[in-house]
Design a protein around this motif. Structure first.
Motif, PDB file in Angstrom:
ATOM      1  N   UNK A 248      15.417 -11.994  39.132  1.00  0.00           N
ATOM      2  CA  UNK A 248      14.610 -11.722  37.936  1.00  0.00           C
ATOM      3  C   UNK A 248      14.613 -12.882  36.943  1.00  0.00           C
ATOM      4  N   UNK A 249      15.650 -13.724  36.998  1.00  0.00           N
ATOM      5  CA  UNK A 249      15.680 -14.866  36.080  1.00  0.00           C
ATOM      6  C   UNK A 249      14.553 -15.851  36.375  1.00  0.00           C
ATOM      7  N   UNK A 250      13.953 -15.746  37.554  1.00  0.00           N
ATOM      8  CA  UNK A 250      12.849 -16.636  37.914  1.00  0.00           C
ATOM      9  C   UNK A 250      11.479 -16.021  37.653  1.00  0.00           C
ATOM     10  N   UNK A 251      11.435 -14.775  37.200  1.00  0.00           N
ATOM     11  CA  UNK A 251      10.152 -14.117  36.942  1.00  0.00           C
ATOM     12  C   UNK A 251       9.482 -14.735  35.710  1.00  0.00           C
ATOM     13  N   UNK A 252       8.202 -15.062  35.844  1.00  0.00           N
ATOM     14  CA  UNK A 252       7.382 -15.536  34.728  1.00  0.00           C
ATOM     15  C   UNK A 252       8.001 -16.730  34.002  1.00  0.00           C
ATOM     16  N   UNK A 253       8.624 -17.632  34.762  1.00  0.00           N
ATOM     17  CA  UNK A 253       9.269 -18.796  34.154  1.00  0.00           C
ATOM     18  C   UNK A 253       8.596 -20.114  34.519  1.00  0.00           C
TER      19      UNK A 253
ATOM     20  N   UNK B 271       0.274 -25.127  35.250  1.00  0.00           N
ATOM     21  CA  UNK B 271      -0.432 -26.395  35.089  1.00  0.00           C
ATOM     22  C   UNK B 271      -1.791 -26.105  34.454  1.00  0.00           C
ATOM     23  N   UNK B 272      -2.490 -27.121  33.942  1.00  0.00           N
ATOM     24  CA  UNK B 272      -3.834 -26.864  33.417  1.00  0.00           C
ATOM     25  C   UNK B 272      -4.744 -26.178  34.430  1.00  0.00           C
ATOM     26  N   UNK B 273      -4.663 -26.580  35.683  1.00  0.00           N
ATOM     27  CA  UNK B 273      -5.478 -25.979  36.729  1.00  0.00           C
ATOM     28  C   UNK B 273      -5.141 -24.503  36.887  1.00  0.00           C
ATOM     29  N   UNK B 274      -3.858 -24.204  36.977  1.00  0.00           N
ATOM     30  CA  UNK B 274      -3.427 -22.811  37.139  1.00  0.00           C
ATOM     31  C   UNK B 274      -3.809 -21.978  35.924  1.00  0.00           C
ATOM     32  N   UNK B 275      -3.683 -22.558  34.734  1.00  0.00           N
ATOM     33  CA  UNK B 275      -4.031 -21.803  33.534  1.00  0.00           C
ATOM     34  C   UNK B 275      -5.524 -21.490  33.496  1.00  0.00           C
ATOM     35  N   UNK B 276      -6.349 -22.487  33.721  1.00  0.00           N
ATOM     36  CA  UNK B 276      -7.795 -22.287  33.644  1.00  0.00           C
ATOM     37  C   UNK B 276      -8.267 -21.263  34.670  1.00  0.00           C
ATOM     38  N   UNK B 277      -7.793 -21.398  35.902  1.00  0.00           N
ATOM     39  CA  UNK B 277      -8.223 -20.472  36.953  1.00  0.00           C
ATOM     40  C   UNK B 277      -7.723 -19.063  36.651  1.00  0.00           C
TER      41      UNK B 277
ATOM     42  N   UNK C  18      -2.173 -30.289  24.243  1.00  0.00           N
ATOM     43  CA  UNK C  18      -2.596 -29.470  25.378  1.00  0.00           C
ATOM     44  C   UNK C  18      -2.638 -27.995  24.999  1.00  0.00           C
ATOM     45  N   UNK C  19      -1.668 -27.546  24.205  1.00  0.00           N
ATOM     46  CA  UNK C  19      -1.665 -26.153  23.765  1.00  0.00           C
ATOM     47  C   UNK C  19      -2.896 -25.833  22.912  1.00  0.00           C
ATOM     48  N   UNK C  20      -3.256 -26.753  22.032  1.00  0.00           N
ATOM     49  CA  UNK C  20      -4.430 -26.534  21.203  1.00  0.00           C
ATOM     50  C   UNK C  20      -5.683 -26.386  22.068  1.00  0.00           C
ATOM     51  N   UNK C  21      -5.809 -27.236  23.079  1.00  0.00           N
ATOM     52  CA  UNK C  21      -6.976 -27.174  23.957  1.00  0.00           C
ATOM     53  C   UNK C  21      -6.977 -25.889  24.786  1.00  0.00           C
TER      54      UNK C  21
ATOM     55  N   UNK D 256      -4.018 -12.418  23.910  1.00  0.00           N
ATOM     56  CA  UNK D 256      -3.423 -12.181  25.229  1.00  0.00           C
ATOM     57  C   UNK D 256      -3.491 -13.446  26.076  1.00  0.00           C
ATOM     58  N   UNK D 257      -4.681 -14.060  26.140  1.00  0.00           N
ATOM     59  CA  UNK D 257      -4.860 -15.262  26.960  1.00  0.00           C
ATOM     60  C   UNK D 257      -4.164 -16.479  26.361  1.00  0.00           C
ATOM     61  N   UNK D 258      -3.798 -16.407  25.078  1.00  0.00           N
ATOM     62  CA  UNK D 258      -3.043 -17.489  24.449  1.00  0.00           C
ATOM     63  C   UNK D 258      -1.578 -17.187  24.290  1.00  0.00           C
ATOM     64  N   UNK D 259      -1.132 -16.067  24.819  1.00  0.00           N
ATOM     65  CA  UNK D 259       0.261 -15.663  24.658  1.00  0.00           C
ATOM     66  C   UNK D 259       1.192 -16.507  25.524  1.00  0.00           C
ATOM     67  N   UNK D 260       2.464 -16.631  25.130  1.00  0.00           N
ATOM     68  CA  UNK D 260       3.409 -17.381  25.951  1.00  0.00           C
ATOM     69  C   UNK D 260       3.596 -16.779  27.321  1.00  0.00           C
ATOM     70  N   UNK D 261       3.484 -15.437  27.433  1.00  0.00           N
ATOM     71  CA  UNK D 261       3.617 -14.814  28.755  1.00  0.00           C
ATOM     72  C   UNK D 261       2.506 -15.272  29.690  1.00  0.00           C
ATOM     73  N   UNK D 262       1.279 -15.405  29.146  1.00  0.00           N
ATOM     74  CA  UNK D 262       0.166 -15.791  30.007  1.00  0.00           C
ATOM     75  C   UNK D 262       0.193 -17.289  30.322  1.00  0.00           C
ATOM     76  N   UNK D 263       0.902 -18.075  29.534  1.00  0.00           N
ATOM     77  CA  UNK D 263       1.047 -19.495  29.832  1.00  0.00           C
ATOM     78  C   UNK D 263       1.985 -19.735  31.012  1.00  0.00           C
ATOM     79  N   UNK D 264       2.695 -18.684  31.402  1.00  0.00           N
ATOM     80  CA  UNK D 264       3.648 -18.784  32.518  1.00  0.00           C
ATOM     81  C   UNK D 264       3.191 -17.905  33.675  1.00  0.00           C
TER      82      UNK D 264
END
Length: 502
Positions: A357-362, A366-372, A420-423, A493-501
């Motif tokens: 579980x320590x590896x969940x959502x960690x 990448x920009x590619x993964x985030x955009x897709x 990058x976060x701003x974009x 939601x789409x800008x949340x730290x959880x969704x960035x991971x």
């Protein structure tokens, strides 16, 4: 940027910087389901998480490891069929780059535009498949392997070849034997041109003239350092020289050259070093093209290669600093199965380390993964990929555009920075508001002219988005969203730290 979008982005930045993923609250969906979907795919589309919860994690893994059993949608097939250059072989594609000396300025400009369309179509195809295909693990592995065997489209004629390189040398082998993948990339004109082996010539050989004047070690070095053994793989400079000699004459066919295959590879015996070589303590008799095949066999079966590939897979799917125990297990599985990628991944996805579980959502996206993942979460079936293409350009991760042979990194330190976060948050705000013209097919990145589709902007429903993502937000994030205006909630939601991971 107007005042309102600026306010939204600032709100998102404050929101993002004030929360860490460690605040995660109990999930309404089994965390294991969310974990497997986020690692084996580019993130869920509406209904994906619920489906995996219904069929079970093991069945989902089995399905994704066998992409040929997953039907592709008719709409995606139709979209890809319109990109005619995808089906062309390298020799046909190289003809697109021939502008000729006797063309009028208008005709030359038209020919150059046609050549640019080849790369644009390849980018369009990659993004359409990543966002729309249900064969998500295959798309994830295309991303992984293309970075492993990177070719930069910015280098000369490779702008014409990278699409064919992905279609012919990467996609068919993503889950097969590593040796087959290695061989396909080694023979492809895109790689031979990118790392200069097409000019690699034995000094003093009958073919040593013009631009083919001498030994070129570029591909031989990267073949060992990046593609197989790794930087600490135990090879020496003498091995680099020996491998370069082994690969002399491995090049690209000329137009209308007889007795060549359609993939454009051509072995020129007149430029080959016919002597015996000692490579990685193994004597390889002078035997022409087969010397290269023997060298690839040695490299693919090396324990150093097994470990290098296993480490990269564990880093991509588990942790930026993968557990040594897992890397060792994957290495042994690689060696026991003669480099069967599917078997290695199956071992990885069923390992105890993968499920810690320590590896969940960690893993930071990448920009590619985030955009897709952001596009997939909305449920939109993409027609126009230009907004995605533009974001990746802004974030320094253009498709087929990594300038160095080692490809794009997949670790947090490579991509986490304030600009990058701003974009990313600008993108989250735009997609949540429905302002990104993803459905429009009028002026897409490939330059394919289709009937215009007028689509009224439709904001993303935050409740549906939450359901799509398995209600995986922390209690602190949920509280912030609940106390925000409705028009902000999907963007939060789409800008949340959880969704960035992932």
């Amino acid at each position: 940027m107007t005042a309102k979008p600026k306010f939204l982005v600032m709100s998102l930045l404050i929101f993002f910087l004030g929360i860490t993923p460690s605040n995660a609250a109990p999930q309404s969906i089994d965390p294991k389901v969310l974990h497997i979907v986020n690692r084996l795919s580019f993130g869920p589309r509406p209904g994906d998480v619920q489906r995996v919860e219904s069929i079970g994690v093991d069945r989902y893994i089995k399905e994704q490891l066998s992409p040929d059993t997953i039907p592709e949608s008719a709409s995606l097939k139709s979209q890809l069929a319109q990109l005619e250059t995808l089906s062309l072989n390298p020799m046909q594609l190289l003809a697109y780059g021939t502008t000729g000396q006797k063309l009028s300025p208008e005709a030359k400009k038209a020919a150059q535009q046609k050549a640019r369309g080849v790369l644009q179509a390849a980018i369009q195809a990659r993004l359409l498949q990543a966002t729309n295909s249900p064969k998500q693990l295959q798309e994830v592995m295309v991303d992984f392997w293309y970075n492993h065997f990177n070719v930069d489209a910015a280098k000369g004629r490779d702008r014409l070849l990278v699409g064919a390189y992905e279609q012919q040398a990467i996609r068919p082998f993503t889950l097969g034997r590593f040796r087959d993948l290695l061989g396909a990339t080694a023979h492809h004109p895109a790689m031979l041109f990118y790392l200069d082996n097409w000019q690699n010539t034995a000094p003093g050989s009958p073919g040593a003239r013009g631009r083919f004047q001498g030994l070129n070690e570029n591909y031989a070095r990267e073949l060992m350092e990046l593609h197989t053994l790794g930087v600490d793989g135990g090879y020496t400079q003498q091995d680099v020289i020996a491998l370069a000699k082994i690969l002399t004459g491995w090049g690209i066919a000329r137009p209308n050259q007889p007795n060549i295959n359609s993939n454009g590879f051509y072995f020129d015996p007149k430029r080959h070093d016919p002597s015996d070589k000692v490579f990685l303590k193994t004597t390889i008799k002078g035997s022409g093209e087969t010397e290269g095949e023997q060298a690839l066999d040695i490299l693919a079966r090396s324990p150093a290669t097994a470990r290098h590939i296993s480490y990269e897979l564990a880093q991509y799917f588990v942790s930026d600093r993968p557990p040594t125990t897992l890397v060792n297990r994957l290495t042994q599985r690689y060696l026991a199965t003669d480099g069967n990628i599917r078997d290695v991944l199956d071992t990885l996805f069923h390992s105890s380390e993968f499920w810690e579980t320590k590896n969940f959502n960690t893993k930071f996206k990448t920009p590619y993964q985030y955009a897709i993942s952001a596009v997939r979460a909305t449920g939109v079936e993409v027609n126009n990929t230009r907004p995605i293409f533009n974001l990746l350009q802004q974030l320094g991760m253009p498709i087929y555009g990594c300038p160095t042979p080692d490809g794009y990194k997949n670790t947090e330190e490579a991509w986490l920075n304030p600009d990058a976060m701003t974009r990313r948050l600008n993108f989250a705000t735009a997609i949540a508001s429905g302002r990104l013209p993803l459905l429009s097919a009028a002026n897409n990145v490939a330059g394919v002219t289709l009937p215009p589709v007028k689509v009224k902007p439709s904001p993303v429903d935050s409740l549906q988005l939450t359901n799509t993502l398995g209600n995986s937000l922390s209690s602190k994030t949920q509280s912030a969203i609940a106390s925000s205006p409705p028009q902000l909630q999907a963007a939060l939601i789409l800008g949340s730290p959880e969704f960035m991971h992932r």
